[in-house]
Design an enzyme around this catalytic site. Structure first.
Site, short mmCIF file in Angstrom:
data_model
loop_
_atom_site.label_atom_id
_atom_site.label_comp_id
_atom_site.label_asym_id
_atom_site.label_seq_id
_atom_site.Cartn_x
_atom_site.Cartn_y
_atom_site.Cartn_z
N GLU A 439 0.83 -1.22 0.00
CA GLU A 439 0.00 0.00 0.00
C GLU A 439 0.86 1.26 0.00
O GLU A 439 0.46 2.30 0.52
CB GLU A 439 -0.97 0.02 1.19
CG GLU A 439 -1.83 -1.22 1.34
CD GLU A 439 -2.72 -1.47 0.12
OE1 GLU A 439 -2.97 -0.53 -0.63
OE2 GLU A 439 -3.12 -2.62 -0.06
N GLY A 440 2.03 1.17 -0.60
CA GLY A 440 2.92 2.33 -0.69
C GLY A 440 4.00 2.28 0.37
O GLY A 440 3.70 2.31 1.55
#
Lengths: 594, 594
Positions: A439-440
């Site tokens: 998610e980054g």
């Protein structure tokens, strides 16, 4: 060691620090969540996590997922646990009645989610990603698609995934190549290969609903040419019946460092029937519904690992007898339990400060999530969105980074025993490692917070965040912790200006400062959390009620945080201001002799 | 990716920074190590590490060791590699001719050992522990025992172990229970169970020589009642012939987080014939010969992991195309290689600063080891011993801690790909985790440095360390790095006084400050190393020779170290001075609600 849910602390944070009961009075779903019902739900969630999910955590790690000629099976026991999860109604907790949900607040879903994440991260991902997929369809799809997919996803009978990454396109989704060709009937045919798809394929549900980024023919290059699609593993007719196979195949299961119980898949789409959601070429904006919710979910997992590691390490530290402390407190024993040794306490208190402070941070985000999901006025919703824009990268980025440190201490407290699989501590360390990546990455969170949002808005986006902390400080001026919180907040604002000025001259300054800035903001935010916890604990002590040991421990931990953790901002202030040139000057060619 | 030995940097540190050639002129073994011979040896060691050991690193991790009814087998290929190791004469490199050694300097052995450790940590432990066992027998055993065991260990035909830990006695060896009963013939019978014995049993050698701590009958309790023994797996007659089985059995192989290629054994001694070395009840003092050498070995492994992780991550960062840097350097490509992004550089430079600075620290220790092993006068030997007493816990404790951070960056640079086993980065992270634990945890290193040694000597033991750094500074006053090195050294001395004064009031202050103090000392030491490296690089640049890119990269890395790493001392100075009470105030009972 089996996980034991920290119900006392969960209720302290919900009720005494954040006053969820008052918040719940203000909106319909909140009113459904009566104190008795909340207590019953937390108790049941604790039991499910402790008795069903926790024992499967080691099994999941050891057995992993299997690929038998394209049939993916989850570890022994996962299927039964998933059925029990459905039967207990956990997936539908925080969804509207119109989709068969229980119409309870989103925040309650977030609070509950700490327990499965702490007991069994890999398992919790099968259910967690489904929530994000539902939210994305809810926000962006046509009514027809909502009716077709959401009700069965809400029950947990179908699960969801997010399909973004490709082999050559990770942080940089603008490079992705998966194609979506329009069909005559208004559907699309998706062809391409995605990697690192969590819960991508498995044997837990009858169908899997993929949310997929792909390019339409002649779409512009880069992120402005990406569209978003719903792609079921098996086609679904208008009445919601499962039909034929949709040419969505798991090409391989990745071999990973941790979360072995979750099937991380290469997913191949071979002309799979797909339904556009949102507008053509506007897929990235829609995907952020999913990404933002998932980032809050990652923050929960990261905090859950810190707590789980702390609990195991503390139990060990109370039992394990080694060496004498100077005070020699346990002279009837062969040695003192190691919990009396200062350095062991330093590690345990670091874990405790991050686990309990992180819990408050996550619950505060959850409260804001209620508002963005419809509690409160449009104005309040905008404010909550702005606050979450700042809190989300901090919660995700900061908590995942300190989770690496805290779970490492979990190993260290056990010494050699922590390196042995049996203790379970090394699994916490391995499993949480992904939280700083998916998610980054932390680097991406730093760019998002500092570059895209704060500098991108000329600092405006920070205002409600600053106002929240400052108004707490203004109302509690007498506490030393409040003074320090405000001072660190002011320093954050000064640093923001300094980086902003430097970045105007040299855009590299943003990425050069990004991670250190994110961590600085995290320590400030956690100072705010611990100042609030200390205030609530002091209120309880002053009122002379029961449980004073619990509250005094909170005050001691707050002191530890301010004296031993918050000073990390000193170094960060220096490194942030050191500028980009100490990173950029070295020539790529001579970086190393390899 | 296969490991590639950093020969250029190894020679830079040996020749240009530390002037090994001049050092080698001063003693007999050194004179054997002519520049040509050294270069040839390094080249061969590189080949062996790159071509034989590196390809087995993944195999060792995946296959691990097997226990077939008490027969322990190492991973496929290890046996052949071990034979090749013997045939190439690597084990005997730095041992005296009288035992069949090649009479080369100990320091050369240390320098060479980085390569196998970087290529295959688990494998390198089979040979590494043998060296410590030989040193212990050499230092403390009778001539008869030396003759019986050492020559065959020097060739590598027999290996060695250290057997200290028991299930209930780890950091606190005073609790150990293994018994040694005297026999009529002057030997002893050892009975007891040891755990976490690295290379405890395996199929690489005909015999395994265990160095074992045990208690004589009626020995005093605690560490003053421990004696040291040599216990072979198979008995050895006076002529060195291998005889009958000596009742030393591997009870189980531990399942660990990493270093799977090494057999970590539960070792059961069932009346095994043993030979006392050193005096009765003085075993701990003798064991420190082994422990100190092993700690230097751990420092090498920790640094080797940092370098191996850096090398893999750098290669990836040069190939992987994602996103555009502000300068858009590679516009002919679809995106820029991530090595141009500031945050990726921050991580790579952190790895580089620790890998190359740590290399100098280890080689400096190795130089001192030569002197303690006989190069130089008795006075020089004492001085070297005092210096090593300080450098050893710093090298072991500090390098292992920063190895956790640096190998974590190795994963982070690769993002999701770093979490996948195939990349090899996650193995570096798992394998190096043990370096902060075995041979004494970081907490133990902190106590050893600050408590036992520095405060225990009233600060006297620090003097040669301070003198070494200060005299370098005095001779190089014009450099800003020298100024900062000296300032940080002065701050270390101030902090020593502050802790000393506090500890006089409250003995908990030592352990409360121990790890932070150790890390502070580590950052000061590495500042000294980088100031020296910068000086040597500048000298080379000023002389206008070839390779200026290499030297400029050194200057840039030094700058990075002083601007972005050394400031960590700011936070540490604050936390060290925060005192023990913020750790001790919290009640054991209320530490957590679990």
């Amino acid at each position: 060691m089996t996980y034991k849910a920290p119900l006392r602390d969960i209720q302290f944070v919900m009720n005494e620090v954040l006053d969820y009961p008052a918040h719940y009075q203000t909106f319909a779903e909140g009113q459904n969540a009566t104190p008795d019902l909340v207590e019953a739900i937390l108790g049941e969630a604790a039991k499910f996590a402790e008795q069903v999910l926790s024992p499967l955590n080691v099994v999941g790690d050891r057995e992993g997922c299997r690929n038998n000629d394209g049939q993916i099976t989850t570890p022994p026991g996962f299927k039964e646990a998933y059925q029990q999860n459905i039967e207990s109604g956990w997936p539908s907790l925080a969804f509207p009645e119109v989709y068969g949900g229980q119409a309870l607040p989103s925040s309650l879903g977030q609070v509950v989610s700490e327990m499965p994440a702490a007991a069994n991260h890999a398992f919790s991902m099968y259910t967690g990603l489904t929530l994000g997929a539902i939210a994305t369809i809810t926000a962006h799809a046509s009514d027809d698609l909502k009716q077709r997919f959401i009700p069965t996803m809400v029950t947990g009978q179908w699960s969801g995934t997010m399909c973004l990454t490709e082999a050559h396109a990770g942080s940089d989704l603008g490079l992705l190549r998966t194609k979506a060709e329009p069909n005559a009937d208004g559907t699309y045919s998706i062809t391409g290969s995605k990697i690192f798809i969590s819960s991508g394929d498995h044997d837990l549900t009858d169908n899997i609903i993929h949310i997929v980024l792909a390019r339409l023919p002649d779409a512009p290059k880069g992120v402005t040419g990406i569209s978003l699609f719903v792609v079921p593993k098996f086609k679904v007719d208008a009445d919601g019946n499962v039909g034929e196979f949709n040419n969505v195949r798991c090409g391989a299961i990745e071999e990973k460092m941790g979360i072995h119980g979750n099937a991380t898949c290469v997913m191949n789409f071979d002309g799979a029937e797909a339904y556009l959601i949102g507008k053509p070429n506007k897929g990235m904006a829609c995907m952020f519904t999913f990404i933002n919710e998932s980032r809050l979910g990652v923050a929960v997992s990261a905090q859950a690992h810190i707590y789980a590691s702390f609990q195991k390490a503390l139990n060990y530290a109370r039992e394990r007898l080694q060496m004498r402390a100077p005070q020699r407190k346990f002279s009837e024993k062969a040695a003192d339990p190691i919990v009396v040794h200062p350095d062991v306490r330093r590690m345990l208190l670091t874990q405790k400060a991050f686990a309990e402070g992180g819990r408050l941070l996550n619950y505060r985000c959850a409260q804001l999530l209620d508002i963005t999901h419809g509690a409160g006025s449009e104005e309040e919703k905008q404010l909550a969105n702005t606050l979450l824009a700042v809190f989300t990268p901090i919660a995700k980025g900061f908590l995942s980074e300190v989770s690496l440190e805290a779970t490492s201490y979990g190993i260290q407290i056990l010494g050699g025993h922590g390196f042995i699989k049996e203790s379970g501590l090394e699994q916490e360390y391995r499993d949480t490692r992904i939280t700083a990546i998916y998610e980054g990455t932390t680097g991406i969170q730093g760019l998002d917070l500092l570059g895209r949002k704060i500098l991108g808005s000329g600092g405006k986006i920070l205002e409600p965040f600053v106002e929240e902390i400052r108004s707490f400080c203004t109302n509690n001026v007498k506490s030393a912790y409040v003074t320090e919180t405000e001072a660190s907040l002011n320093q954050l604002l000064d640093l923001t200006d300094i980086i902003g000025a430097a970045a105007a001259e040299n855009p590299d300054e943003v990425n050069a400062a990004g991670v250190d800035y994110l961590m600085f903001a995290g320590y400030v935010t956690l100072a705010y959390c611990w100042a609030r916890i200390a205030k609530s604990a002091k209120t309880a002590i002053d009122s002379g009620g029961a449980d004073s040991g619990f509250y005094h421990a909170k005050l001691h931990t707050a002191r530890f945080y301010f004296e031993r953790i918050l000073p990390r901002t000193q170094t960060l202030a220096t490194t942030i201001q050191s500028g980009a040139s100490n990173l950029m000057a070295i020539d790529e060619q001579y970086f190393g002799d390899c």
